[in-house]
Write an enzyme that holds these catalytic residues in place. Structure first.
Site, PDB file in Angstrom:
ATOM      1  N   ARG A  52       0.840  -1.209   0.000  1.00 57.43           N
ATOM      2  CA  ARG A  52       0.000   0.000   0.000  1.00 57.43           C
ATOM      3  C   ARG A  52       0.872   1.255   0.000  1.00 57.43           C
ATOM      4  NH1 ARG A  52      -3.310  -2.749   4.851  1.00 57.43           N
ATOM      5  NH2 ARG A  52      -1.186  -2.515   5.650  1.00 57.43           N
ATOM      6  N   LYS A 158     -10.842   7.911   4.762  1.00 61.62           N
ATOM      7  CA  LYS A 158      -9.541   7.564   5.326  1.00 61.62           C
ATOM      8  C   LYS A 158      -9.464   8.256   6.681  1.00 61.62           C
ATOM      9  CE  LYS A 158      -4.813   7.039   3.627  1.00 61.62           C
ATOM     10  NZ  LYS A 158      -3.961   7.417   2.491  1.00 61.62           N
ATOM     11  N   SER A 228     -11.157   3.243   6.145  1.00 54.96           N
ATOM     12  CA  SER A 228      -9.820   2.664   6.185  1.00 54.96           C
ATOM     13  C   SER A 228      -8.911   3.564   7.015  1.00 54.96           C
ATOM     14  CB  SER A 228      -9.359   2.521   4.729  1.00 54.96           C
ATOM     15  OG  SER A 228      -8.032   2.879   4.550  1.00 54.96           O
ATOM     16  N   ARG A 325     -12.036 -11.913   1.489  1.00 57.60           N
ATOM     17  CA  ARG A 325     -11.913 -11.227   0.201  1.00 57.60           C
ATOM     18  C   ARG A 325     -11.941 -12.211  -0.954  1.00 57.60           C
ATOM     19  NH1 ARG A 325      -8.289  -7.586   3.042  1.00 57.60           N
ATOM     20  NH2 ARG A 325      -6.672  -9.136   2.694  1.00 57.60           N
ATOM     21  N   GLY A 345     -11.399  -5.523   3.112  1.00 55.60           N
ATOM     22  CA  GLY A 345     -11.794  -6.135   4.381  1.00 55.60           C
ATOM     23  C   GLY A 345     -11.845  -5.117   5.506  1.00 55.60           C
TER      24      GLY A 345
END
Lengths: 369, 369, 369, 369
Positions: A52, A158, A228, A325, A345
């Protein structure tokens, strides 16, 4: 009139920006119009997933060649690790700009953005965060030109997390944080943010919420939130996707809520509302018009799906988020025929226990496949 | 008239035989009629998966209390490890006996069994094995009362593998084995057995086969074979499932071939041929009539599915077979609404590269859900 | 005079009892004298490790052919999953019997056993369990003929855990359990049992203990406890190993406490006290006299070892217990030259945070290697 | 006179360059003198380990702020994934410059570098590569001012691999490559490079080598090579470390060859030759003088270590390379008391089967710890 564009671009690795570069070079994407980039990278999606950050690093460097630093910093970059099964690594570039002359008038896909103020660590995972996010969602709706919460179909957030330093800073002021476990703070932050969405959209009324339900009563949820947590921010980046009369163009969005990990019929119904027949798996022409699918998946807390036992929660070799997932990704790929799906997820208060929200962006123009 | 019965029984762990015990105690299963037990256990399905042997050990002990040792030994026990995603651990008990008085006349599900002679190690993974299996399939068809290969819908085979001792024994006779790698011998044995099925069923003609194609030309395959290698035998245990006029009862079987890991439409078509409408996901009443689904899944060798890259083959944390079972399992669960599915990996010459055969057993009696 | 014997037997798989069978057939082991069997099996040592139960099932079946059921049930079987790195799967059979005529007089290795009464679920993980275990350790010491706690070098305990049923049963009586999380109950039970050992051996005084410190204050620990929780019992099986004048024979035991995962010098010192010089790695003759090494390993809670960061706690692909067994196993194998080491994880209150107790059994007779 | 410096810097993540930045800012490192950076990153060290590329990307960006692009490109960056157990992520910065006025005269650690010409794909994994590397090693020795091969103690090589494009390009010229499997080409390239080192250093004579032994006869090996394949180059980057009279300063290097994964005594002997007593584990003062330890670890092909079975090769959940690094890492940490060790896997022709070479860099100045 404004127009929203969504570009789905395959990647050959976490740091592959060649597709984005090409689209910009060819004029298909105006970097100045990019609002957010959502990406699926091929890490494990858990604690030690560096794909990421590697993707964000590469995307930021690519955009820094075309935009001033402040403009790059404003773009919300939400990378979700984990392309289990045949899920395919890709990015979704969300762009907004002036409407083309000849496009269909609205309502059409609308994109709104907001950044909240910084969250004090002691409010994380508590009602203070819920209210801050709810206010931010309202601002992002306003930015999108959406008045009716019913027109909002997806809210990507976020949100911050606690670090040892932030906990200590709060403590120095005599303030206590909701947890001292930094990993646990991620789930609390995701959950409180999702409840903030639910509050802003009227899915849950304020009197039903209090500190104690956050992270514990999963009967309370938003059917349109996807959140997230990241260490790199202390506020919230909020992207609202919905339908608005003040936007035009061929794109439309709708959403569904899966009650469990294989509950695809609500998704099929949403596809139909968007004009795709979806008899069985999407046929080629219809498939080419499905621009993006964003979903949350999780194993659920019961250890069962429709009464049958599964082994996801007891597997010490593979995290349950990876199982979930893969499996729900397979169910959605079976429905759509696509594997470039944004299935992520960590679904606290995002959809019911074991299920999750799904958003669909479709190009309404009939075409050849 | 004979009648076949298929009992799908959930298990709470690899060694859980309580469901089988109860069914026998309640008279629902006559242990003397058990021909085969197929099971999904919750191991990794790879080399160090001991859940398979643990299950066989527990099932054998449970049956040894009711049957003489030779009768227990005759029962084909095929355990497939790996219940990734929400796939649910269970066993399928295949039983045959006299037809009940009032059941529908045939054609109906027929079960045939055959054991081949021992395979010389030097023939494993070569045409010698292909011919031996083809002959065994013909015998099992005869045992099942099936004349037309088109009436065969699934052939489950347990085949031998090479061990260091067997390789040495062949060497001592001056005979060379196809490989000296014992793990590789498993794939070769599965592949040669599958090609033996294809030969017996007329899916491939003999002149198209030779030693060189085994394990290399995956354009050659059976759409009805499911094979599994085990160290505990030197011959082949063959179970043929098909339709026959000499059998009666409510059960029927058909099959489909998936072209890739999300190709569910051929499965839907097979469900329709069996009388289940399957508009979208199987609704509750229809779902209760789906007795068993047996499928093979694999990542495929191209690294792509419908042109989109996947990461299964490059994942050094999770074996590609685990990814494939989870994802294709999700697609099939999305179609059927069931998670007690016998999805197994290791599909050499079983279905096309990246796809696989699927068999479906349905109870034709309309009922309440 | 009594004599203790310890047989270290390699296994070729979790269910391999051929070595035990041979030792019994050859008269090297008298099954009636077996007190306990400790084993390392090659599973993941975590929740879904079925190799432990598979081993117990195979060992029980092998002994049932020679002993009445009650005698088999009395044997404490403690399987520890996880042979990471080059740790080698094996069993340790602890036997006691009459002393041979010509062996050296004591003090020598002594083995004592005790079974506690059943533990009420509401006492698990609380002082009630600590006291019950302390009493049991005292009984096992008495059984071993050991008066001075300083002569005890290792206490292996198998302790119960909470299940949903047991929690409900307590609740029905109006009693509350320490946790409702069954996985967490395993750690609490291990920890409370270890503190019971510490209390019995005088390592910690009673006034320093209360419910709140169990599972939280890891500065409190036993340097001689090794505990393991299992679903199959509601009481405690306690095996005490120490030195006693009333036992004879060549075996002796001592112990060390590692302060961290590579702290091998205290182990070297213990080897020296037992008569092995251990200049560098044990040379061949000395190595052949090291009969058993039993150790606990864990990642520790700080994320650091001697100030240097490690990644064990952040690894979502491999459990930290697996990392810790591999690494500390390597350190101990580097010291001893042996890989048949009983290194197990889950070390709550067993040694200091990040370290653990180590017990060594040595044959004092000088020999050829 | 020249002087070599080796800086061991802890990292907080794959992209953490703060330690390097600080050392440069404080004048401890002159970026213009950096020859190579070797790093351990916390990925899985296998195919899908993106932490290596992420680290190289971050290091390159950090250096690009201080050096012209060509100078950055000249620095050999060799990242090795996998810090299993308590191995600690870190980088080793190899720097060379003018000797300080007051340092001890030679012999001292010498560093030489060479880049070979591009390797034609059809020579990869064959004698063409062996000879090319041997010549490069000779050049790097010359660059280091080392005449006698006995003074070379470690040769780190970054070598190319085959890609589909390179195989096709060779094919278009009518040239056949040693393999068409790109993963396998990595092992062949590492192995041929190691044999090139062995040839250059006189460890193996030329007549003993031919195409057939590469990747198959592991009785042939270098005790001083450490090789790693990367997609980003088509030639070889070669770093030679040894002792030379034309270098000065406190650093010295020696090496050992471990015969198996726990064979630490040769390492202890090398430490003694370097002036560290190493009675048992290195004590604090000696430990502070151990600047770098570089080792290769592998499971070996026999499935046994000193006759005892291990499960590394049969573990489908954890790659054997991860097991081996953890276990041998533990053994070396037990010896040295350090966890910042450069232990890497993939040891074809680098040390004997199951063992590997170890290089040690020590600061000869006595100090306080």
């Amino acid at each position: 009139m404004r127009q929203a564009r969504v570009h789905r671009i395959a990647t050959a690795g976490p740091d592959d920006v060649s597709g984005l570069d090409e689209a910009i070079a060819a004029g298909r994407i105006d970097p100045a119009g990019i609002v957010a980039i959502l990406g699926k990278t091929e890490g494990n999606g858990c604690v030690n997933d560096f794909t990421r950050a590697f993707a964000v690093s590469a995307l930021s460097a690519a955009l820094a060649a075309r935009l001033p630093p402040a403009a790059v910093a404003r773009i919300a970059m939400v990378m979700s690790g984990g392309t289990e099964g045949a899920l395919s690594p890709h990015i979704l570039v969300l762009e907004r700009g002036e409407a083309e002359a000849d496009v269909a008038k609205g309502p059409a896909l609308a994109i709104g953005v907001a950044h909240t103020a910084d969250l004090a660590p002691e409010h994380l995972g508590r009602m203070g965060q819920v209210w801050l996010v709810a206010e931010g969602v309202a601002k992002a709706m306003h930015d999108a030109g959406i008045d009716d919460p019913a027109d909002v179909h997806f809210v990507q957030i976020k949100c911050p997390l606690l670090t040892a330093e932030r906990i200590a800073a709060a403590g120095a002021r005599g303030a206590d944080t909701a947890t001292r476990d930094t990993l646990k703070s991620m789930g609390l932050s995701r959950g409180a943010s999702a409840l903030g969405v639910a509050l802003a959209l009227g899915e849950i009324e304020a009197h039903a919420l209090n500190d104690a339900v956050i992270g514990s009563d999963f009967g309370l949820y938003s059917g349109r939130a996807s959140t997230s947590a990241g260490v790199e921010l202390q506020n919230h980046e909020i992207v609202v996707l919905g339908m608005s009369q003040s936007w035009s163009g061929p794109l439309a969005i709708d959403h569904a809520v899966m009650a469990d990990g294989i509950d695809i019929e609500p998704v099929r119904a949403a596809l139909k509302r968007l004009g795709l027949e979806a008899r069985g798996q999407l046929a080629s022409e219809e498939r080419s018009r499905l621009v993006a699918l964003l979903a949350k998946a999780e194993a659920g807390s019961s250890g069962r799906l429709r009464g049958s036992r599964h082994a996801m929660l007891d597997d010490s070799d593979i995290a349950s988020t990876r199982h979930a997932r893969a499996f729900t990704g397979g169910a959605l790929a079976g429905l759509t025929g696509l594997t470039e799906l944004f299935v992520s997820g960590g679904a606290e208060h995002q959809g019911p226990d074991g299920g999750g929200p799904v958003a669909l962006v479709v190009d309404r123009r009939k075409g050849e496949s």
